[in-house]
Design an enzyme around this catalytic site. Sequence first.
Site, PDB file in Angstrom:
ATOM      1  N   HIS A 119      -1.262 -32.854 -77.058  1.00 57.53           N
ATOM      2  CA  HIS A 119      -2.306 -32.005 -76.768  1.00 57.53           C
ATOM      3  C   HIS A 119      -2.859 -32.252 -75.550  1.00 57.53           C
ATOM      4  O   HIS A 119      -4.153 -31.866 -75.257  1.00 57.53           O
ATOM      5  CB  HIS A 119      -3.388 -32.095 -78.086  1.00 57.53           C
ATOM      6  N   CYS A 130      -2.695 -22.568 -59.264  1.00 54.84           N
ATOM      7  CA  CYS A 130      -1.376 -23.315 -58.664  1.00 54.84           C
ATOM      8  C   CYS A 130      -1.020 -24.783 -59.493  1.00 54.84           C
ATOM      9  O   CYS A 130       0.127 -25.302 -59.220  1.00 54.84           O
ATOM     10  CB  CYS A 130      -1.925 -23.935 -57.468  1.00 54.84           C
ATOM     11  N   THR A 188      -4.376 -38.793 -89.057  1.00 51.50           N
ATOM     12  CA  THR A 188      -4.134 -37.326 -88.700  1.00 51.50           C
ATOM     13  C   THR A 188      -4.443 -36.777 -90.030  1.00 51.50           C
ATOM     14  O   THR A 188      -3.709 -37.087 -90.880  1.00 51.50           O
ATOM     15  CB  THR A 188      -3.133 -37.116 -87.919  1.00 51.50           C
ATOM     16  N   SER A 189      -5.089 -35.738 -89.736  1.00 53.13           N
ATOM     17  CA  SER A 189      -5.335 -34.671 -91.126  1.00 53.13           C
ATOM     18  C   SER A 189      -3.943 -33.881 -91.774  1.00 53.13           C
ATOM     19  O   SER A 189      -4.501 -33.273 -92.823  1.00 53.13           O
ATOM     20  CB  SER A 189      -6.541 -33.851 -90.908  1.00 53.13           C
ATOM     21  N   GLU A 215      -8.497 -41.484 -96.068  1.00 55.04           N
ATOM     22  CA  GLU A 215      -8.652 -40.453 -97.194  1.00 55.04           C
ATOM     23  C   GLU A 215      -6.825 -39.919 -97.495  1.00 55.04           C
ATOM     24  O   GLU A 215      -6.052 -40.115 -96.672  1.00 55.04           O
ATOM     25  CB  GLU A 215      -9.085 -39.269 -96.523  1.00 55.04           C
TER      26      GLU A 215
HETATM   27  P1  NAD Z   1      -8.903 -34.512 -87.668  1.00 51.53           P
HETATM   28  O1  NAD Z   1     -10.085 -34.689 -86.991  1.00 51.53           O
HETATM   29  O2  NAD Z   1      -8.278 -33.279 -88.279  1.00 51.53           O
HETATM   30  O3  NAD Z   1      -8.204 -35.726 -88.833  1.00 51.53           O
HETATM   31  C1  NAD Z   1      -8.959 -37.042 -88.579  1.00 51.53           C
HETATM   32  C2  NAD Z   1      -8.193 -37.967 -89.739  1.00 51.53           C
HETATM   33  O4  NAD Z   1      -8.479 -39.138 -89.307  1.00 51.53           O
HETATM   34  C3  NAD Z   1      -8.886 -37.379 -90.977  1.00 51.53           C
HETATM   35  O5  NAD Z   1      -7.629 -37.424 -91.976  1.00 51.53           O
HETATM   36  C4  NAD Z   1      -9.539 -38.801 -91.238  1.00 51.53           C
HETATM   37  O6  NAD Z   1      -9.381 -39.010 -92.874  1.00 51.53           O
HETATM   38  C5  NAD Z   1      -8.770 -39.986 -90.595  1.00 51.53           C
HETATM   39  N1  NAD Z   1      -9.487 -41.103 -90.345  1.00 51.53           N
HETATM   40  C6  NAD Z   1     -11.214 -40.869 -90.158  1.00 51.53           C
HETATM   41  N2  NAD Z   1     -11.377 -42.437 -89.902  1.00 51.53           N
HETATM   42  C7  NAD Z   1     -10.181 -43.137 -89.738  1.00 51.53           C
HETATM   43  C8  NAD Z   1     -10.136 -44.456 -89.310  1.00 51.53           C
HETATM   44  N3  NAD Z   1     -10.943 -45.371 -89.224  1.00 51.53           N
HETATM   45  N4  NAD Z   1      -8.634 -44.632 -89.378  1.00 51.53           N
HETATM   46  C9  NAD Z   1      -7.695 -44.032 -89.823  1.00 51.53           C
HETATM   47  N5  NAD Z   1      -7.775 -42.717 -90.246  1.00 51.53           N
HETATM   48  C10 NAD Z   1      -8.807 -42.194 -90.055  1.00 51.53           C
HETATM   49  O7  NAD Z   1      -7.850 -34.972 -86.637  1.00 51.53           O
HETATM   50  P2  NAD Z   1      -6.272 -34.680 -86.109  1.00 51.53           P
HETATM   51  O8  NAD Z   1      -5.777 -34.324 -87.321  1.00 51.53           O
HETATM   52  O9  NAD Z   1      -5.875 -35.411 -85.270  1.00 51.53           O
HETATM   53  O10 NAD Z   1      -6.730 -33.112 -85.449  1.00 51.53           O
HETATM   54  C11 NAD Z   1      -7.640 -32.527 -84.851  1.00 51.53           C
HETATM   55  C12 NAD Z   1      -7.321 -32.235 -83.387  1.00 51.53           C
HETATM   56  O11 NAD Z   1      -8.246 -32.427 -82.496  1.00 51.53           O
HETATM   57  C13 NAD Z   1      -6.205 -33.187 -82.925  1.00 51.53           C
HETATM   58  O12 NAD Z   1      -5.466 -32.459 -81.796  1.00 51.53           O
HETATM   59  C14 NAD Z   1      -6.841 -34.047 -82.158  1.00 51.53           C
HETATM   60  O13 NAD Z   1      -6.111 -35.097 -81.412  1.00 51.53           O
HETATM   61  C15 NAD Z   1      -7.973 -33.628 -81.581  1.00 51.53           C
HETATM   62  N6  NAD Z   1      -9.032 -34.633 -81.444  1.00 51.53           N
HETATM   63  C16 NAD Z   1      -9.007 -35.614 -80.523  1.00 51.53           C
HETATM   64  C17 NAD Z   1      -9.783 -36.662 -80.328  1.00 51.53           C
HETATM   65  C18 NAD Z   1      -9.620 -37.728 -79.606  1.00 51.53           C
HETATM   66  O14 NAD Z   1      -8.880 -37.622 -78.466  1.00 51.53           O
HETATM   67  N7  NAD Z   1     -10.034 -39.070 -79.881  1.00 51.53           N
HETATM   68  C19 NAD Z   1     -10.950 -36.788 -80.892  1.00 51.53           C
HETATM   69  C20 NAD Z   1     -11.160 -35.415 -81.915  1.00 51.53           C
HETATM   70  C21 NAD Z   1     -10.301 -34.365 -82.237  1.00 51.53           C
HETATM   71 ZN    ZN Z   2      -5.165 -24.500 -57.466  1.00 47.60          ZN
END
Ligand code: NAD
Ligand code: ZN
Length: 247
Positions: A119, A130, A188-189, A215
């Site tokens: 992402h 550009c 990841t959710s 979860e």
């Molecule tokens: P999500 O927010 O949908 O889900 C997060 C998941 O992490 C949940 O299933 C939750 O239960 C779990 N979680 C919470 N605490 C945890 C821990 N301590 N250890 C392990 N798991 C834990 O995230 P997603 O599915 O990655 O999707 C959201 C999108 O937004 C993705 O593209 C994500 O990368 C992006 N995003 C990125 C960041 C970042 O770069 N740090 C932050 C927020 C969202």
């Molecule tokens: Zn440019």
Amino acid sequence: MSDALEQAARVLHGATSIVAVTGAGISVESNIPAFRGPKGLWTKYPPEEYATIEGFLEDLAKVWRLWYELGDLLADSAPNPAHYALAQLEQAGKLDAIITQNVDNLHQAAGNQHVIEYHGNGKRMVCLECGAQQPIPEGPDRPLPPRCVCGGLIKPDVVMFGELIPQDALTESEHLAIQCDVMLVVGTSAEVYPAAQVPHTAKYAGAYIIEVNPEHTAFTSTITDAFLQGPAGHMLPALLAQAGVTR
Ligand code: NAD
Ligand code: ZN
């Protein structure tokens, strides 16, 4: 110790090709909130306004203000024991790659060499005209919105809803999913597609799926072989120690 941890450690010990898929959860212990849930960013910033390409084009300054705020958050954050565990797994020659949905750069900061940015990267911006990439500016007096020297619009180099995943990330992720024998799915959710497809592809091609999450997710009762329930910063170091990768 749980049966799942013992079994996952045994499989990990014997594995030759491991690939990790990570999501926002792995960075929660680095104080970067996930998007979903009560403390999630989406509760404060509606995604249709802040995370779609249409919302971005409608009010550049507003969306850039959020990205500058996020940039400051990222600049202040550091890898946690879960990121370092994956770096150790790579150094031990067992981890082929990390496919991350995160844009926080923390896997690279922990020392991982092979990181596929599914992402994009929230520390970078890209000109829509550009294609020039540059770091998102830090500090006071940042332009709202920033402009490229060519005059083009500049966007954070992250995949917004309504945009395509970079083609090389897609191709390489699919290849890795097909050839790995273990996939570690961390924080990841399972709700964001096509990223959530990657573990399904690995499973279908015969990989053993280890999931780490406090979860249950849509993966847990469908494709997960060993569910390590708990925070990644605790579970991943425990798994590596049990598998004999670290002491
Ligand atoms: P999500 O927010 O949908 O889900 C997060 C998941 O992490 C949940 O299933 C939750 O239960 C779990 N979680 C919470 N605490 C945890 C821990 N301590 N250890 C392990 N798991 C834990 O995230 P997603 O599915 O990655 O999707 C959201 C999108 O937004 C993705 O593209 C994500 O990368 C992006 N995003 C990125 C960041 C970042 O770069 N740090 C932050 C927020 C969202
Ligand atoms: Zn440019």
